[in-house]
Design an enzyme around this catalytic site. Structure first.
Site, PDB file in Angstrom:
ATOM      1  N   ASP A  44       0.827  -1.206   0.000  1.00  0.00           N
ATOM      2  CA  ASP A  44       0.000   0.000   0.000  1.00  0.00           C
ATOM      3  C   ASP A  44       0.860   1.254   0.000  1.00  0.00           C
ATOM      4  OD1 ASP A  44      -2.826  -1.131   2.039  1.00  0.00           O
ATOM      5  OD2 ASP A  44      -2.083  -1.675   0.055  1.00  0.00           O
ATOM      6  N   ALA A  45       1.975   1.201   0.704  1.00  0.00           N
ATOM      7  CA  ALA A  45       2.821   2.392   0.811  1.00  0.00           C
ATOM      8  C   ALA A  45       3.403   2.770  -0.543  1.00  0.00           C
ATOM      9  CB  ALA A  45       3.941   2.134   1.807  1.00  0.00           C
ATOM     10  N   TYR A  47       2.185   1.947  -3.435  1.00  0.00           N
ATOM     11  CA  TYR A  47       1.037   2.387  -4.230  1.00  0.00           C
ATOM     12  C   TYR A  47       0.728   3.856  -3.931  1.00  0.00           C
ATOM     13  CZ  TYR A  47      -3.748   2.762  -5.953  1.00  0.00           C
ATOM     14  OH  TYR A  47      -4.875   3.185  -6.592  1.00  0.00           O
ATOM     15  N   LEU A  94     -12.349  -3.403 -44.294  1.00  0.00           N
ATOM     16  CA  LEU A  94     -12.919  -3.820 -45.571  1.00  0.00           C
ATOM     17  C   LEU A  94     -12.813  -2.704 -46.594  1.00  0.00           C
ATOM     18  CD1 LEU A  94     -16.267  -5.327 -44.241  1.00  0.00           C
ATOM     19  CD2 LEU A  94     -14.386  -6.611 -45.258  1.00  0.00           C
ATOM     20  N   LYS A 129     -23.947  -4.760 -42.635  1.00  0.00           N
ATOM     21  CA  LYS A 129     -22.724  -4.224 -42.021  1.00  0.00           C
ATOM     22  C   LYS A 129     -23.158  -3.423 -40.802  1.00  0.00           C
ATOM     23  CE  LYS A 129     -18.435  -1.771 -43.045  1.00  0.00           C
ATOM     24  NZ  LYS A 129     -18.390  -0.845 -41.944  1.00  0.00           N
ATOM     25  N   ARG A 150     -10.638  -3.778 -31.597  1.00  0.00           N
ATOM     26  CA  ARG A 150      -9.805  -3.954 -32.772  1.00  0.00           C
ATOM     27  C   ARG A 150      -8.495  -3.179 -32.648  1.00  0.00           C
ATOM     28  NH1 ARG A 150     -10.684  -2.540 -39.106  1.00  0.00           N
ATOM     29  NH2 ARG A 150      -9.902  -0.524 -38.490  1.00  0.00           N
ATOM     30  N   CYS A 424     -32.341  39.615 -27.968  1.00  0.00           N
ATOM     31  CA  CYS A 424     -32.091  40.896 -27.291  1.00  0.00           C
ATOM     32  C   CYS A 424     -32.465  42.110 -28.133  1.00  0.00           C
ATOM     33  CB  CYS A 424     -30.632  40.984 -26.857  1.00  0.00           C
ATOM     34  SG  CYS A 424     -29.507  41.234 -28.240  1.00  0.00           S
TER      35      CYS A 424
HETATM   36  S1  IVH Z   1     -16.150  -8.803 -41.811  1.00  0.00           S
HETATM   37  C1  IVH Z   1     -11.624  -9.220 -42.831  1.00  0.00           C
HETATM   38  N1  IVH Z   1     -18.708  -8.431 -41.413  1.00  0.00           N
HETATM   39  O1  IVH Z   1     -16.739  -3.306 -40.643  1.00  0.00           O
HETATM   40  C2  IVH Z   1     -12.986  -8.621 -42.710  1.00  0.00           C
HETATM   41  N2  IVH Z   1     -17.228  -6.698 -40.771  1.00  0.00           N
HETATM   42  O2  IVH Z   1     -15.052  -1.819 -42.454  1.00  0.00           O
HETATM   43  C3  IVH Z   1     -13.567  -8.772 -41.378  1.00  0.00           C
HETATM   44  N3  IVH Z   1     -18.341  -4.799 -39.741  1.00  0.00           N
HETATM   45  O3  IVH Z   1     -13.807  -3.687 -38.813  1.00  0.00           O
HETATM   46  C4  IVH Z   1     -14.774  -7.963 -41.177  1.00  0.00           C
HETATM   47  N4  IVH Z   1     -20.383  -5.584 -39.823  1.00  0.00           N
HETATM   48  O4  IVH Z   1     -16.007  -3.606 -37.548  1.00  0.00           O
HETATM   49  C5  IVH Z   1     -17.489  -7.901 -41.300  1.00  0.00           C
HETATM   50  N5  IVH Z   1     -20.994  -8.260 -41.070  1.00  0.00           N
HETATM   51  C6  IVH Z   1     -19.777  -7.753 -40.963  1.00  0.00           C
HETATM   52  C7  IVH Z   1     -19.561  -6.487 -40.394  1.00  0.00           C
HETATM   53  C8  IVH Z   1     -18.270  -5.992 -40.332  1.00  0.00           C
HETATM   54  C9  IVH Z   1     -19.620  -4.574 -39.441  1.00  0.00           C
HETATM   55  C10 IVH Z   1     -17.273  -3.827 -39.461  1.00  0.00           C
HETATM   56  C11 IVH Z   1     -16.089  -4.384 -38.709  1.00  0.00           C
HETATM   57  C12 IVH Z   1     -14.898  -4.088 -39.573  1.00  0.00           C
HETATM   58  C13 IVH Z   1     -15.405  -2.994 -40.427  1.00  0.00           C
HETATM   59  C14 IVH Z   1     -14.648  -2.915 -41.735  1.00  0.00           C
END
Ligand code: IVH
Length: 704
Positions: A44-45, A47, A94, A129, A150, A424
């Site tokens: 603790d000391a 810390y 992606l 997505k 990530r 105003c």
């Molecule tokens: S596949 C190697 N599937 O989009 C590819 N990504 O722009 C792995 N994301 O970092 C990703 N929905 O956070 C995948 N149905 C989906 C997704 C998805 C959202 C996001 C994910 C990724 C980002 C890429």
């Protein structure tokens, strides 16, 4: 702690910054060992001595204090940054497709790359997505051992404890047919309904609302205290995997089905397609239902289904050749324009705001939209009563795109923009730009501090995060206090406790609804803690036109003390003083004019006298010009992992760098974290050097 530590009074700002970051990390690690693992590694000391040193550093460099510093929380679980986890298999991003042709090109590229014949079928999956943040869950022998964000794709933050609070994240996998090592990847997100609830709660406690569900999910997952994450309803869709000790299945589709078998939630809209037409049909279907899904999505992801093909296709500049994200265009809806209100901002700007008949645009109810300025209203000829198209895209404030039927005969009269301030009654004017001779697009109230709207907005800015950053004193409280006359000028904030104790506040704050002894005591102690304020923060907090965060930092660094700064601003009519200020790299004529104007107003000087009597502005460190980034222009983009963007900026500025908001040919470095988008592209186009966050810290000699 080593005995060789310098006395805090001998530390430069940069040294203090890096030691502060190190201490925060170290204390957090010990907090975690103590609070979460019940296994303290130091006495603790020892810390206490770490914490003490942190406190001394923060007392001397108040700018280093952020809400995540261990000194800012009492008795709760750990604070500071999260630990790091290096992904066994990198988490990639992606490539994007916007048009139908891009999708056809994507499939064609796959065919070409694999050398397929025209008759060979390419099977692909299509799935929403999700607009959240991706996470990787590592299971060993069926038990969750770690969970990470990530991060930069290679290394993420260790948010295991937080991920464990999600209902959609199994702690232990059922059955026994799972591979010994299994990394499940997917998206952490927040539903629209939960997002609305969370913001209601934030509003009620005077905390800032989240802009959108994605920010809310990220903010909630990165809570220091997992109990807070648990309180925020986060969900998780599994859609991919990282390291696996045995293949899950021969195809993408079947692999994800296996994840479902182990209790993961997978997206029910996932479809198997075998042609571009199929993909586009799924895309249109999901787009049509987008508003009903209950969570934000920003496109449809297509993935080659055969995993042996995925393997052969591989990656191209950290993006898989076997997958693409087909993005949605901005969402639109039509509704009726019920009125146009004029809002008065901190600098007197009159902004027209469209009041709309509430309409759902992509799952979010929109009842206001910006109309920007009076020219914009003229250009679009929007009139009260019109049916208009409203658009929402990501973070941006909803906009009015156009009037649906401009030829309608029974339209109302054209909108007349007021020439007096609606608050105003002072004249509202459009200034001429001296250089270009052009009329400013913004009409401004000339009332200055006599205008209640400017006063309140100014006070909100004063207490905002980049200003005095007073916990418990947000926009809502400022509005209430100001309406009642309790706080009408910055100095009033610092006399509030005394007035309250003396019985001059009726009823006393602690007896009011929404307040109690504890919250009032916390508020007063937060205010007390801000009397010592870094000069740059103080200058920024004043909200002088053209004097934002960067200019304030430059001023603080140049003049060093409040007295020197104020005296320069009050003597700008002297050529030498003016020349010196104009000569500061990064300071423009507009800022100098604005400062001269501001300090020539007796009511501003009066206000400042009262304020300075209450606070203790801390002198700024003069900058070391021998730093490797002195004089360089840096832009930060994407998510930073090691510190907040504000902290990174402050560090860069302390080392003499200029921090800009956008990339131009004058940019020396773009520091790009994950999620970097258009800025990274622009930097690449302009040949601007792009650094990872890690490379940046190496450059500035801080490897911690
Ligand atoms: S596949 C190697 N599937 O989009 C590819 N990504 O722009 C792995 N994301 O970092 C990703 N929905 O956070 C995948 N149905 C989906 C997704 C998805 C959202 C996001 C994910 C990724 C980002 C890429």
């Amino acid at each position: 702690m080593s005995a060789a530590l310098k006395d805090v009074s001998a530390l430069s700002e940069a040294e203090a910054g890096s030691e502060h970051a190190r201490l925060v990390r170290e204390i957090s690690k010990h907090d975690k060992a103590y609070y979460q693992d019940d296994a303290p590694k130091i006495s603790d000391a020892v810390y206490d001595s770490l914490r003490q040193r942190l406190e001394v550093i923060e007392a001397r460099f108040p700018d280093l204090v952020t809400s995540s510093s261990p000194t800012q929380r009492v008795g709760t679980a750990p604070s500071g940054k999260f630990g790091e986890i290096t992904h066994a298999v990198p988490m990639l991003s992606l490539g994007n497709a916007f048009k139908d042709e891009d999708v056809a090109d994507f499939v064609e590229r796959i065919r070409r790359f694999l050398g397929l014949n025209a008759e060979d079928r390419v099977e692909l999956t299509a799935e929403p997505k999700i607009d959240g943040l991706s996470a990787s869950l590592r299971y060993e022998n069926g038990v969750l051992v770690s969970g990470a964000t990530r991060g930069d794709g290679v290394t993420g933050e260790d948010v295991t404890a937080n991920l464990l609070t999600l209902d959609d994240v199994p702690r232990r996998l059922p059955g026994s047919d799972w591979p010994e090592v299994l990394e499940v990847r997917g998206e952490v997100y927040m539903s629209h309904a939960d997002f609305a609830d969370l913001n209601t709660r934030q509003r009620d406690v005077g905390k800032p609302e989240y802009k959108n569900p994605r920010n809310a999910a990220a903010g909630s997952l990165r809570q220091i205290d997992p109990a807070k994450t648990k309180d925020r309803p986060l969900r998780f869709f599994a859609y991919a995997w990282g390291e696996v000790s045995a293949p899950l299945a021969p195809t993408q589709y079947e692999s994800v089905q296996r994840l479902a078998g182990w209790g993961f939630v997978i997206n029910q809209r996932t479809a198997l397609c075998s042609s571009v037409d199929d993909l586009l049909a799924v895309y249109r279907g999901i787009e049509a239902d987008r508003a009903q899904l209950g969570y934000d999505i920003d496109g449809v992801v297509y993935k080659a289904n055969r995993l042996d093909w995925q393997e052969r296709l591989g990656f191209d500049s950290r993006k898989p050749r076997w997958a693409v994200a087909h993005k949605f265009p901005a969402e639109q809806a039509s509704t009726i324009l019920e009125g146009i209100d004029i809002q008065v901002g901190r600098t007197g700007s009159l902004t027209p705001v469209a009041r709309l008949k509430p309409v759902t645009v992509g799952g979010v109810v929109v009842s206001n939209a910006t109309l920007h300025n009076e020219d914009e209203i003229l250009r679009k000829d929007v009139r009260v009563g019109d049916r208009v198209i409203v658009q929402r895209a990501g973070d941006v404030i909803p906009q009015i795109v156009r009037v649906v039927d401009p030829d309608r005969v029974d339209r109302g009269p054209a909108f007349e923009f007021p020439h007096v301030c609606p608050i105003c009654n002072s004249q509202a004017v459009r200034e001429h730009d001296e250089k270009t001779g052009k009329l400013d697009v913004v009409r401004r109230c000339t009332g200055g501090l006599i205008c209640a709207a400017q006063r309140v907005e100014g006070l909100k800015h004063f207490v905002a995060r980049k200003g005095f950053d007073i916990e418990g004193l947000g926009a809502k409280q400022i509005e209430a206090f100001s309406e009642e006359g309790l706080v009408t000028a910055p100095a009033d904030i610092f006399t509030l406790a005394k007035r309250n104790a003396a019985g001059a506040v009726r009823p006393p704050l602690q007896d009011r609804e929404g307040w109690g002894e504890t919250s009032v005591a916390n508020l007063f102690s937060a205010i007390e803690g801000r009397r010592a304020i870094a000069l740059a923060r103080l200058i920024n907090a004043l909200g002088i036109r053209h004097v934002g965060e960067n200019t304030a930092a430059l001023m603080a660094r140049t003049y060093g003390s409040w007295t020197a700064f104020r005296s320069a601003c009050e003597t700008l009519s002297e050529p030498a003083v003016r020349e010196e200020m104009m000569g500061i790299d990064g300071i423009g004529g507009a800022a100098v004019e604005a400062l001269e104007q501001y300090f020539s107003e007796p009511h501003n000087r009066d206000m400042l006298d009262h304020l300075i009597a209450q606070i203790d502005p801390r002198d700024a460190e003069q900058v070391a010009s021998d730093s490797p980034v002195a004089g360089k222009t840096v832009v930060f983009t994407g998510t930073l992992e090691r510190m907040t963007r504000d902290e990174a900026k402050a560090r860069a500025q302390a080392l003499g760098a200029k921090v800009a908001g956008s990339v131009s040919k004058n940019t020396d470095y773009l520091v790009a974290g994950p999620g970097a988008g258009s800025k990274a592209r622009k930097a690449a186009d302009l040949g601007v050097e792009t650094l990872t966050e890690k490379a940046w810290f190496q450059l500035i000699g801080d490897q911690a």
